[in-house]
Design an enzyme around this catalytic site. Sequence first.
Site, PDB file in Angstrom:
ATOM      1  N   LEU A 146       0.822  -1.217   0.000  1.00 45.37           N
ATOM      2  CA  LEU A 146       0.000   0.000   0.000  1.00 45.37           C
ATOM      3  C   LEU A 146       0.856   1.266   0.000  1.00 45.37           C
ATOM      4  CD1 LEU A 146      -2.882   1.182   0.410  1.00 45.37           C
ATOM      5  CD2 LEU A 146      -2.510   0.913   2.872  1.00 45.37           C
ATOM      6  N   HIS A 147       0.508   2.223  -0.822  1.00 45.68           N
ATOM      7  CA  HIS A 147       1.199   3.519  -0.812  1.00 45.68           C
ATOM      8  C   HIS A 147       0.279   4.600  -1.339  1.00 45.68           C
ATOM      9  CE1 HIS A 147       2.060   1.498  -4.660  1.00 45.68           C
ATOM     10  NE2 HIS A 147       2.076   2.704  -5.218  1.00 45.68           N
ATOM     11  N   GLN A 148       0.325   5.738  -0.706  1.00 44.07           N
ATOM     12  CA  GLN A 148      -0.474   6.900  -1.121  1.00 44.07           C
ATOM     13  C   GLN A 148       0.423   7.903  -1.850  1.00 44.07           C
ATOM     14  OE1 GLN A 148      -4.072   8.651  -0.072  1.00 44.07           O
ATOM     15  NE2 GLN A 148      -3.083   9.753   1.593  1.00 44.07           N
TER      16      GLN A 148
END
Length: 195
Positions: A146-148
Amino acid sequence: MGPYQTDEFGELPIERAAEFAAVPDSFQRLWTPHRMVYIQDGQQPEKHACPFCLAPSMDDEKALIVARGTHCYALLNLYPYNSGHLLVCPYRHVATYDEATAEEVAEMGSLTQTAMRVLSEVAHCDGFNIGMNQGRIAGAGIAEHLHQHIVPRWALDSNFFPIIAKTKALPQLLGEVRADIARAWPKPERHQAGV
Ligand SMILES: [Zn+2]
């Protein structure tokens, strides 16, 4: 023989766009097929080779990390859409937003807010694109962790030539941009080595 038949002048045939089903829009497109290497089957890293799992074990400078929190950290994207393009990731190797814990979600949010403030101060940007691509089908380059994205935007920054110019200059700029952002990051959230 390759898949494309050249004409009598040795040129590849040009196919008329009007012959394809499509909906024209106002966007210009810079085709980047070399980026397919990141999204093809079999290219997703195992946890032991995941760049977002490995980065926290490296020096901030080498890993392009700008801030380390308790559950999440922020780093410069090695393949930026714009100068100052940051990513906020949990330390844990989880793929999707609904797998993140409440603490991870809260810190992703607070690091994203701080990133916006710091980028506004350091880079004087006019706006941001913020978001997460969930799954390979949605465009996630590293879908397993997960990465924003936090992408600073300036007026007219999507012009073709500035993008090309920035691409040429990136190897030097990334280190300088990282140092500027890390320096401006509020100290309570900055990693204290050995503490
Ligand atoms: Zn990972």
